[in-house]
Write an enzyme that holds these catalytic residues in place. Structure first.
Site, PDB file in Angstrom:
ATOM      1  N   LYS A 150      43.043  25.698  54.698  1.00 44.11           N
ATOM      2  CA  LYS A 150      42.239  26.509  53.789  1.00 44.11           C
ATOM      3  C   LYS A 150      41.471  27.488  54.653  1.00 44.11           C
ATOM      4  O   LYS A 150      40.634  27.094  55.470  1.00 44.11           O
ATOM      5  CB  LYS A 150      41.271  25.644  52.969  1.00 44.11           C
ATOM      6  CG  LYS A 150      40.425  26.501  52.042  1.00 44.11           C
ATOM      7  CD  LYS A 150      39.249  25.763  51.441  1.00 44.11           C
ATOM      8  CE  LYS A 150      38.173  26.781  51.085  1.00 44.11           C
ATOM      9  NZ  LYS A 150      36.931  26.147  50.609  1.00 44.11           N
ATOM     10  N   GLY A 181      28.561  26.526  46.448  1.00 45.82           N
ATOM     11  CA  GLY A 181      27.386  25.671  46.277  1.00 45.82           C
ATOM     12  C   GLY A 181      26.421  26.126  45.192  1.00 45.82           C
ATOM     13  O   GLY A 181      25.405  25.483  44.956  1.00 45.82           O
ATOM     14  N   GLY A 238      31.794  27.472  43.508  1.00 47.10           N
ATOM     15  CA  GLY A 238      30.901  27.891  42.433  1.00 47.10           C
ATOM     16  C   GLY A 238      30.967  27.042  41.184  1.00 47.10           C
ATOM     17  O   GLY A 238      30.203  27.250  40.248  1.00 47.10           O
TER      18      GLY A 238
END
Lengths: 257, 338
Positions: free
Chosen positions: A96, A157, A185
């Site tokens: 990622k 976050g 989010g």
């Protein structure tokens, strides 16, 4: 179900492994959600030591696919180095790719992202880029060799849900064949359901589960929401309309005097 | 080094906080004790040397499980009785205005606090006047200086007739004693395979411009940090939590985070001297809860994680119970290999 570089999870919840009260609670959350993929942040210093392997050992015991990430990297070089180390530690080509461009919003630096994605894809990595919902950037990432895209819902976050549903819907429509995962989010299961109802193929989240009062219960709630969203998407939702449409016919009813 | 004592009824290996606490607790109950420590000084190779020394059971409830909150409530009275080193001024928790959700979250997860406004913050900590408009005050919490507390425990062991052998690296399982307590922390990871290291980094700053009466926790979504006042204008700033036991020097990133937190608490910290940086690895089991593990003659007391000073009193009490009565089943006891 979508295929992420040949892997087709039944449950497309990508669960982050940071910030849990303990590894035991993390393991409960993974088990209870049925997540098949976890993301792991590789802080460079932690990868060096022998005793540092203990936490990775606990992650491996979960028996799920590991998607290492480059969280906290700010430059192409840093991200590429971290990806190479992750490949060594976890024995996977998955990465990622997260390249932070702005520290207050943790917004991705999409220019550097495209460059790093190209370098890593050329080196045989299977890249999951953390990006925005920008269509042009998405195209560039695909050109660079990415076969999955991970647009943000809102800043990492923040728990704000889908900040730009229009943009995310438009991304989905532009790239109908590309596996898309909303990453970052997400605060509530309803946010996850909303993205999946739009046709997104997966949800990546961490804080919403790790910082919940009962992380394992919240992880299960997300798994259920994702399942509900997927069923709804496959069932082809009705179109919204402006005027009321009675669900039972009015015509022909007897009038009571 | 002297011969690992045949005559002592209990031999303890490891003079970190829990080893010393067990020694004092056993001596209090009439068990003679010999303590072996591989380092040449008390605390020389113990992660408790770098601890914050906060006796803050309710604050820890934000992320720790119930036993930590409950057992930690024994700590302040125990340390006061054993060392007289405890300062009872409570804990103040604050957050920058943009991180107020973190303060709400902290309040939802904890209890035994009062919500305080900017004026109350200023009354508690005059140097923070005007800097924080909201906070949580945990009046019943306490703190101590870990290094003085370790020294006080060591002095007490000697005063009560216990023996401390420094520079003595012994293998617990090879000792000839009827009762052996293995309190080696992460050094026991080869016999306790589930034990892992969680790295922590800290700083000690010195500033004459700031006075704090109590530990102040500054909440931030990524890096919750605390500043603990010590004697002579010293402040301990801690601590990072990084999975992995590698014990090298502090990273630049961690230093930035710690200094950034101190600066956010009060800009005068920018002028402080950096007296010391410290790095070590805390021993932890997968549930981050401490354990007593009985393996034959050896009783392991380990896994105190970030709660060495908070939980050593309770763990020492349970260890002593287990030593004095082989049938006792203290709550944190695991009979099988952990």
């Amino acid at each position: 179900m979508a295929s992420f570089y040949g892997f087709e999870p039944k449950n497309p919840l990508f669960l982050g492994t940071a910030q849990y009260p303990s590894p035991a609670i993390l393991a409960d959350a993974v088990r209870r959600s049925g997540a098949e993929i976890v993301t792991v942040s590789l802080r460079r210093e932690a990868a060096n030591g022998g005793a540092g392997q203990a936490f990775w050992g606990l992650i491996r015991e979960l028996g799920v696919r590991v998607l290492p990430n480059t969280a906290g990297c700010h430059t192409v070089k840093e991200a590429v180095t971290t990806a190479e180390m992750a490949r060594e530690v976890f024995g996977t080509d998955w990465i990622k790719l997260e390249l932070i461009g702005e520290d207050d919003t943790l917004q991705p630096d999409v220019i550097a992202l495209v460059e790093a994605a190209r370098i890593l894809a050329d080196d045989g990595f299977q890249v999951f880029p953390y990006t925005t919902e920008d269509l042009v950037v998405a195209g560039r990432l695909l050109d660079a060799g990415c076969e999955v895209l991970m647009p943000w819902g809102a800043p990492i976050g923040s728990g704000r849900g889908l900040n730009n549903p229009y943009g995310l819907r438009s991304l989905r429509q532009h790239f109908p064949g590309v596996p898309l995962v909303v990453d970052a989010g997400i605060g509530l299961p309803s946010h996850a359901a909303q993205a999946i109802e739009m046709g997104y193929d997966g949800i990546l989240l961490n804080t919403a589960v790790a910082k919940a009062g009962d992380p394992a219960a919240m992880a299960e709630a997300f798994a259920l929401a994702i399942r509900a969203g997927r069923l709804a998407f496959e069932a082809q939702p009705m179109e919204a309309r402006d005027m009321a449409a009675p669900s039972t016919p009015v015509m022909g009813k007897a009038f009571l005097a | 080094m002297s011969n690992p004592s045949r005559d002592a009824r209990a031999v303890i290996v490891g003079a970190g906080v829990v080893g010393l606490a067990c020694a004092v607790e056993l001596l209090d109950r009439g068990v003679s004790v010999a303590l072996h420590e591989r380092a040449s000084s008390i605390g020389g190779r113990a992660c408790s040397w770098f601890a914050g020394g906060m006796l803050a059971p309710w604050c820890e409830g934000e992320s720790a499980e119930e036993p930590v909150v409950r057992l930690g409530q024994e700590a302040a009275a125990w340390w006061e009785r054993q060392t007289g080193e405890v300062t009872r001024q409570g804990t103040l928790v604050v957050a920058p205005s943009r991180d107020q959700p973190e303060l709400r979250r902290f309040g939802q997860r904890t209890d035994h606090f009062e919500e305080v406004d900017g004026e109350a913050v200023a009354r508690l900590e005059p140097d923070l006047a005007g800097r924080f408009s909201r906070g949580l005050f945990f009046a019943r919490e306490a703190h101590l200086d870990p290094r003085r507390a370790l020294a006080a425990l060591a002095a007490k062991v000697l005063a009560q007739g216990g023996a401390i052998h420094l520079g003595s690296a012994v293998e617990p399982a090879e000792l000839d004693a009827e009762t052996i307590l293995d309190c080696r922390g992460l050094a026991a990871c080869e016999v306790l395979p589930r034990l892992r290291g969680v790295r922590g980094e800290m700083l000690i700053l010195k500033s004459d411009e700031i006075r704090l009466a109590r530990p102040v926790r500054l909440l931030h979504p990524r890096i919750p940090l605390y500043v603990v006042p010590r004697a002579d204008g010293h402040f301990m700033v801690g601590a990072t939590m990084i999975e992995g036991g590698a014990r090298n020097r502090i990273s630049a990133r961690s230093m930035l985070e710690l200094l950034g937190a101190a600066y956010a608490l009060h800009p005068a910290f920018a002028e402080a001297e950096i007296v010391e940086t410290g790095t070590d690895a805390r021993p932890a089991f997968p549930d981050n809860l401490p354990r007593l593990v009985r393996k034959g003659r050896v009783l392991h007391v380990n896994g105190l994680y970030r709660h060495g000073f908070l939980l050593s009193p309770a763990m020492a009490r349970m260890a002593a119970d287990a030593v004095l009565d082989p049938l006792a089943k203290p709550e944190m006891l695991h009979d099988l290999a952990a």
